[in-house]
Design an enzyme around this catalytic site. Structure first.
Site, mmCIF file in Angstrom:
data_model
loop_
_atom_site.group_PDB
_atom_site.id
_atom_site.type_symbol
_atom_site.label_atom_id
_atom_site.label_comp_id
_atom_site.label_asym_id
_atom_site.label_seq_id
_atom_site.Cartn_x
_atom_site.Cartn_y
_atom_site.Cartn_z
ATOM 1 N N SER A 110 30.149 12.799 54.251
ATOM 2 C CA SER A 110 29.642 12.575 52.904
ATOM 3 C C SER A 110 28.129 12.798 52.867
ATOM 4 O O SER A 110 27.669 13.895 53.181
ATOM 5 C CB SER A 110 30.034 11.171 52.450
ATOM 6 O OG SER A 110 29.905 11.032 51.060
ATOM 7 N N ASP B 157 39.242 15.665 47.234
ATOM 8 C CA ASP B 157 38.146 14.713 47.435
ATOM 9 C C ASP B 157 37.489 14.402 46.089
ATOM 10 O O ASP B 157 36.927 15.296 45.459
ATOM 11 C CB ASP B 157 37.118 15.304 48.399
ATOM 12 C CG ASP B 157 36.069 14.306 48.856
ATOM 13 O OD1 ASP B 157 35.761 13.377 48.088
ATOM 14 O OD2 ASP B 157 35.545 14.461 49.975
ATOM 15 N N HIS C 192 38.554 11.071 50.538
ATOM 16 C CA HIS C 192 37.174 11.449 50.809
ATOM 17 C C HIS C 192 36.980 11.641 52.302
ATOM 18 O O HIS C 192 37.117 10.704 53.068
ATOM 19 C CB HIS C 192 36.254 10.349 50.278
ATOM 20 C CG HIS C 192 34.799 10.646 50.428
ATOM 21 N ND1 HIS C 192 34.258 11.885 50.152
ATOM 22 C CD2 HIS C 192 33.764 9.862 50.811
ATOM 23 C CE1 HIS C 192 32.956 11.837 50.354
ATOM 24 N NE2 HIS C 192 32.625 10.628 50.766
#
Length: 543
Positions: free
Chosen positions: A252, A484, A512
């Site tokens: 991320s 995602d 995610h």
């Protein structure tokens, strides 16, 4: 409630304490060769520190030499959490020192917390593997502990020292603090008024008050907690660990940190994996809209799946199930649910609880979300959604908050807000929200999208969003997940196309980030690259 700002706060963040969202169902790939054939091979990562000495491009200042030559003093890791104590037993902990302000290397310093688990097979050791779990604001120290237990494959742990660190401003590393626990409780639970004018006024009042609290409690740190400084800290850590090249896996926001490192120190990149990619060129409004659309799509896919199951609290009509969820959550503004402790599940907390579980996988996290919605909608019990909202917000059972939310805002503002959107950009964004995220943008107006992010922040960063190319870096593996919601797949495509030497690996699935038990194909490709330097074939897709 203005949910554009609420969902925007979730951007780039892996909910570190929400284990089901990232870690559940982890397995280790048993056939690494299955995913690795047909690609290029990167050189083996050297372990000598000589190539990383200061004075080479990127760090010409000789005053930094004392930081690059330090060696951490390792000791047993300390934590108050019983579960963490068990996880941390295999690790050792230390601090290393960095300049607060890199333009003043002889001035004030801060300590950065680091943890390390030695390679399981020292004779096959390839060096150190640094990780960042996302955020910004996630603790890399704690993430290393639970990821070693749950989702970093054994082949990697045999070959690498697994290293996590808390970036500056986060948790154990000169943490930014803005609110007391009581103030944070009120802040996260508050629902803004229905009236748009009143909501806008209250939102601005909250922003000004929050910025003033941050300045009062952490003002000295605020100009220096940005990602570029964290990347420079990471290079000092690389040298302190004795590695000539950085081997790294970032999730991320950690993809932005990794890309920033590659941009600043391309010749020192070893094997970098960037999973759940952030587009560094995206302005704040575009990124927020992309994310809002991503979560709406994820909510609708979840609701359609739920509607096909017996006992779904959203009913059995897939066309109306998502709307029923949104109606219930919005209705909490007028009729919040009281919990056993007396705390109330407000609309804001309800949405956070739901969205936090949309970060997760279809098999595990979606089941938890069905159960939590059943408790709230059928049994009128808010405990499940409160639990997940608290987990996401970093609140423990005693009502104490970690500093992840404060660090998130401080690092984001230090990284620069970019220019205020033009009226045309605002109208384009609003039209897209109306068309593609009508449930999550019911109350959003053009005024909510107008203005510059961090406009009340005491420190104005000159940094602007920009494409990162990192010419001269080693080959980089970018991983994107088609479902995602937090860092949509298009961001992975964009980052891979920006970087001068990158390959995109696609995971066709929900949730995610991809590595760590969601797919043996993904795990095999990632581990094959980190262990042997072999890139997956161009265009490879995993399920």
């Amino acid at each position: 409630m203005k949910r554009i700002s609420r969902v925007g706060l979730l951007g780039r963040a892996i909910p570190v304490v929400l284990a089901v969202a990232v870690v559940a169902g982890c397995t280790v790939a048993s056939d690494l060769g299955d995913a690795a054939g047909g690609g290029r091979t990167a050189p083996a990562p050297p372990t000598s520190a000589g190539a990383g000495a200061p004075g080479t491009p990127g760090d010409p200042n000789p005053a930094l030499a004392r930081f690059y030559t330090q060696r951490p003093t390792w000791k047993d890791c300390e934590t108050e959490d019983a579960d963490q104590r068990s996880q941390a037993k295999a690790f050792r902990c230390a601090n290393f020192t960095v300049p607060l302000d890199y333009s003043q290397p002889t001035g004030k310093t801060i300590d950065i917390a680091v943890t390390r688990k030695s390679a399981g097979k020292p004779g096959q050791r390839l060096g150190s593997l640094l990780l960042n779990p996302g955020g910004p604001g996630g603790s890399g120290v704690e993430a290393a502990w639970w990821m070693a237990e749950d989702n970093i494959g054994k082949p990697l742990q045999d070959a690498y020292d697994l290293v996590g660190f808390d970036p500056r401003g986060v948790d154990r590393s000169a943490p930014v603090r803005c609110m007391t626990d009581a103030e944070r409780d009120e802040y996260v639970a508050e629902d803004l008024p229905d009236d748009p004018v009143q909501a806008e006024a209250r939102s601005k009042e909250r922003d000004r008050s929050y910025a003033a609290e941050c300045q009062s409690r952490s003002g000295e740190l605020l100009p220096f907690v940005g990602t570029d400084n964290a990347a420079r800290d990471m290079d000092i850590l690389r040298a302190a660990l004795g590695d000539a090249k950085l081997n790294y896996i970032g999730f991320s926001y950690g993809t932005y940190l990794g890309a920033t490192y590659a941009e600043r120190f391309p010749a020192r990149t070893g094997r970098l994996v960037l999973d759940g990619a952030v587009d560094p060129a995206a302005d704040n409004l575009s990124a927020s809209v992309e994310q809002q659309v991503g979560f709406e799509r994820s909510l609708r896919r979840f609701a359609e799946d739920c509607a096909g199951r017996v006992g779904c609290p959203l009913g059995n009509d897939p066309k109306t199930a998502a709307t029923r969820a949104a109606d219930f959550l919005d209705g909490l503004q007028d009729q919040p649910l009281a919990g056993r402790s007396g705390r109330k599940l407000t609309s804001s907390l309800g949405w956070i609880g739901v969205i936090s579980l949309l970060y997760g996988d279809k098999d595990t996290a979606w089941k938890y979300l069905r159960d939590a919605l059943t408790d709230a909608m059928v049994r009128r019990s808010p405990e499940g959604l409160l639990f997940y909202a608290d987990n996401y917000n970093g609140r423990d059972e005693q009502g104490r908050y970690d500093n992840s939310s404060d660090a998130f805002v401080a690092i984001g503002c230090a990284d620069g807000s970019g220019d205020a959107p033009t009226p045309q950009q605002v109208q384009t964004a609003l039209a897209r929200l109306r068309a593609e995220a009508p449930l999550l943008s019911r109350d959003v107006t053009a005024e909510d999208l107008t203005g510059q992010s961090c406009e009340d922040w005491p420190f104005k960063s000159p940094t602007k969003p920009h494409a990162i190319r990192a010419p001269g870096s080693a080959p980089i593996l970018v991983v994107g997940t088609t479902g995602d919601p937090a860092t949509p797949y298009a961001s992975a495509e964009k980052l891979a196309s920006q970087l001068a030497d990158a390959t995109l690996l696609t995971f066709e699935g929900e949730g995610h980030t991809a590595y760590g038990g969601n797919s043996t194909c993904v795990d095999g490709a990632v581990e094959g690259f980190l262990l042997r330097g072999t890139m997956p074939a161009k265009g490879k897709r995993c399920s």
